[in-house]
Write a protein that holds these residues in place. Structure first.
Motif, mmCIF file in Angstrom:
data_model
loop_
_atom_site.group_PDB
_atom_site.id
_atom_site.type_symbol
_atom_site.label_atom_id
_atom_site.label_comp_id
_atom_site.label_asym_id
_atom_site.label_seq_id
_atom_site.Cartn_x
_atom_site.Cartn_y
_atom_site.Cartn_z
ATOM 1 N N LYS A 265 0.812 -1.214 0.000
ATOM 2 C CA LYS A 265 0.000 0.000 0.000
ATOM 3 C C LYS A 265 0.849 1.268 0.000
ATOM 4 O O LYS A 265 0.373 2.330 -0.422
ATOM 5 C CB LYS A 265 -0.930 0.014 1.221
ATOM 6 N N GLU A 283 -0.865 6.456 -6.364
ATOM 7 C CA GLU A 283 -0.699 6.110 -4.956
ATOM 8 C C GLU A 283 -1.958 5.412 -4.438
ATOM 9 O O GLU A 283 -3.055 5.600 -4.981
ATOM 10 C CB GLU A 283 -0.410 7.367 -4.132
ATOM 11 N N GLU A 285 -5.213 4.486 -2.597
ATOM 12 C CA GLU A 285 -6.334 5.285 -2.094
ATOM 13 C C GLU A 285 -7.182 4.518 -1.097
ATOM 14 O O GLU A 285 -7.459 4.993 0.001
ATOM 15 C CB GLU A 285 -7.215 5.752 -3.250
ATOM 16 N N LYS A 286 -7.606 3.281 -1.467
ATOM 17 C CA LYS A 286 -8.467 2.517 -0.568
ATOM 18 C C LYS A 286 -8.530 1.060 -1.011
ATOM 19 O O LYS A 286 -8.125 0.701 -2.127
ATOM 20 C CB LYS A 286 -9.876 3.105 -0.554
ATOM 21 N N ARG A 297 -6.904 0.090 -4.623
ATOM 22 C CA ARG A 297 -7.156 1.125 -5.640
ATOM 23 C C ARG A 297 -6.019 2.146 -5.608
ATOM 24 O O ARG A 297 -5.742 2.765 -4.583
ATOM 25 C CB ARG A 297 -8.498 1.817 -5.419
ATOM 26 N N THR A 299 -4.605 5.685 -7.465
ATOM 27 C CA THR A 299 -5.053 6.830 -8.255
ATOM 28 C C THR A 299 -3.924 7.861 -8.354
ATOM 29 O O THR A 299 -3.078 7.947 -7.458
ATOM 30 C CB THR A 299 -6.278 7.503 -7.620
ATOM 31 N N PRO A 301 -2.322 11.249 -7.703
ATOM 32 C CA PRO A 301 -2.594 12.365 -6.803
ATOM 33 C C PRO A 301 -2.498 13.705 -7.540
ATOM 34 O O PRO A 301 -2.026 13.769 -8.687
ATOM 35 C CB PRO A 301 -1.496 12.243 -5.746
ATOM 36 N N ARG A 366 -15.396 13.484 -8.989
ATOM 37 C CA ARG A 366 -14.412 12.437 -8.745
ATOM 38 C C ARG A 366 -14.879 11.085 -9.277
ATOM 39 O O ARG A 366 -14.121 10.348 -9.912
ATOM 40 C CB ARG A 366 -14.134 12.355 -7.241
ATOM 41 N N GLN A 370 -12.277 10.517 -12.424
ATOM 42 C CA GLN A 370 -11.025 10.079 -11.821
ATOM 43 C C GLN A 370 -10.425 8.899 -12.586
ATOM 44 O O GLN A 370 -11.136 8.010 -13.045
ATOM 45 C CB GLN A 370 -11.268 9.664 -10.362
ATOM 46 N N PHE A 372 -8.201 5.534 -12.267
ATOM 47 C CA PHE A 372 -7.825 4.636 -11.179
ATOM 48 C C PHE A 372 -7.463 3.255 -11.709
ATOM 49 O O PHE A 372 -7.843 2.868 -12.819
ATOM 50 C CB PHE A 372 -8.931 4.524 -10.129
#
Length: 506
Positions: A265, A283, A285-286, A297, A299, A301, A366, A370, A372
């Motif tokens: 992560k 980087e 995200e979740k 995930r 995305t 930055p 978003r 976005q 991702f």
């Protein structure tokens, strides 16, 4: 020793063995390291490996959606008013991609390939017919020619005359098909004889159907699993030449089709994309889940396209010190033959607010805009992805072209695309099976500890039952004299005999 005692001792020994072995294996992580090493060896870009065929020809369907910004107040904008656009789309195409001319190199340490793509229109996923629907947008060929000659008053005057003679304005109305796949532009036809190498056909996706981006050489990951899929060279170059610093010209990461296994992560995922003429990073995200497969995930930055003031590392992406745009934008003219093309995320997502407010009809969200990547951390496999990018033109006053005098500098949106993929069911089933094997083997010490805990419970139960049975047998035994004579005989002492206890009532 009785049979019951043997059972208790046996259970105790098994319990101790399982607990000691399980805890020892958990601490040393032998099985976990074994599986990780297996994954590192099997997930490599080599003939016969677990992933090679799916890397060459990815099975999940890829869709490319195009959204256009139709200008609704051209005359007012040219007169100095704020432009207003309306989003029209999607026009969706099934994207077929495969690796062509795949060649192993350097004893399987490297592999070369061409990323070939082709597109087929899908009417059922689109809002209209691209051959019929018309879009009013920026006349990109005209602005590209104007920008090229702006330093010469004589050339600018000649181009201005040409534009008037062929009826080429600052904006144009064309069909979606023409804007995407190309049309013969009258101004380019006039300019071509005096400008060798000038294409007379213009299209945003011109020559991109059934073609490739040039030769890539990838690391196979046999030497280091972290290098799996990493681009070594593109078109024979290990460094780009578009930008103004070595860091900006670096080719980092993969091409976006392969990522190393055992993701963390805290790491940055680097991707080299020829469309942007640069590498970008993502980087964590979740945590997400796709078709029951766990994924991280990643995305991009805000710092990826941040201004040089906000992120000094991006200074090298300024075409010149005077042509440094704000956060959320990247001028890609160095790799677009000098045309004033600007890349961003759709609707200026993650960009400075001034770019959003300058155009009527912009609404960054978003969820819809976005970019991702959802990657399974164990295998590095893409389970879902959305690549979203917007093409803009930098419009401004151009010396020698009177029609541009009322204009202020405007980053004008032309179109954005959404390239999406979700893992297919067959691939998802294979990933599920692999993850199950990895989980079972990695957690084998935990299974041993669990079995040891169960045996410990059984051992405790057996001990308790044995104690109860011993106490019960003692309670069921009485002590009585053999006869009165022996009882009263002081010489012989007292003799006792064991007889069963008799209930007093009987």
């Amino acid at each position: 020793m009785t049979r019951r005692s043997c059972a208790i001792y046996t259970v105790g020994i098994i319990c101790a063995t399982l607990l000691v072995a399980g805890i020892g294996l958990m601490v040393s992580q032998v099985f976990r390291n074994f599986m990780h090493n297996r994954l590192k060896k099997e997930i490599v870009l080599v003939e016969g490996s677990r992933v090679f065929e799916s890397w060459k020809k990815p099975p999940p369907p890829v869709y490319m959606e195009f959204f256009f910004f139709n200008v609704t107040n051209v005359n007012e904008f040219i007169a100095g008013a704020k432009p207003v656009v309306k989003e029209i789309g999607p026009y969706t195409y099934r994207e077929y991609r495969y690796k062509d001319n795949v060649t192993m190199m350097d004893h399987n340490k490297m592999v070369s390939a061409y990323n070939t793509k082709s597109f087929v229109f899908l009417s059922e996923r689109s809002v209209g017919d691209p051959a019929v629907d018309s879009i009013t947008t920026v006349n990109i060929p005209a602005w590209a020619v104007m920008d090229k000659v702006k330093g010469s008053f004589w050339k600018a005057s000649m181009v201005s005359i040409m534009m008037n003679s062929v009826g080429s304005g600052l904006f144009t109305t064309r069909t979606v098909d023409e804007l995407l796949w190309g049309y013969e532009d009258p101004l380019l036809v006039r300019v071509a004889p005096s400008s060798p190498g000038t294409e007379t056909i213009f299209g945003l996706m011109y020559k991109k159907n059934g073609s490739n981006d040039g030769e890539f050489i990838f690391h196979t990951g046999t030497e280091n699993y972290m290098d799996y899929g990493r681009v070594e060279t593109w078109k024979g170059q290990s460094q780009l030449t578009f930008w103004n610093s070595n860091q900006s010209n670096s080719i980092n990461g993969s091409d976006g089709s392969a990522f190393h296994p055992l993701l963390d992560k805290n790491e940055r995922i680097y991707i080299f994309t020829p469309d942007l003429c640069r590498s970008i990073y993502m980087e964590f995200e979740k945590d997400v889940e796709v078709k029951g497969i766990p994924a991280y995930r990643f995305t991009p930055p805000r710092s990826v396209l941040a201004s040089k003031e906000e992120n000094p590392a991006n200074t090298g992406f300024c075409v010149t010190p005077q042509e440094c745009l704000g956060t959320g934008l990247l001028k890609v003219s160095p790799c677009r033959k000098g045309a004033p093309v600007v890349a961003s995320f759709p609707h200026f997502h993650l960009a400075d607010a001034k770019y959003v407010s300058a155009i009527g009809g912009m609404s960054p969200q978003r969820e819809h805009h976005q970019t991702f990547l959802d990657l399974n951390p164990t295998t590095g496999v893409i389970v879902r992805a959305n690549k979203r990018a917007q093409i803009n033109m930098l419009l401004n006053r151009v010396p020698g072209f009177p029609k541009t005098r009322p204009l202020n500098e405007t980053v004008f949106p032309v179109m954005f695309l959404n390239e999406s993929v979700v893992i297919d069911d067959a691939s998802a089933a294979r990933i599920h099976k692999l993850l199950l094997i990895v989980s079972l083997v990695s957690n084998f010490p935990l299974i041993l500890v669990g079995l040891g805990a169960i045996m410990l419970v059984v051992f405790i139960i057996l001990l308790i039952r044995a104690r109860k049975q011993k106490a019960s047998s003692e309670d069921n035994t009485s002590y009585t004299p053999v006869n009165d004579k022996e009882k009263d005989d002081p010489q012989n002492g007292t003799y006792i005999g064991l007889t069963p206890k008799i209930d007093a009532q009987t």
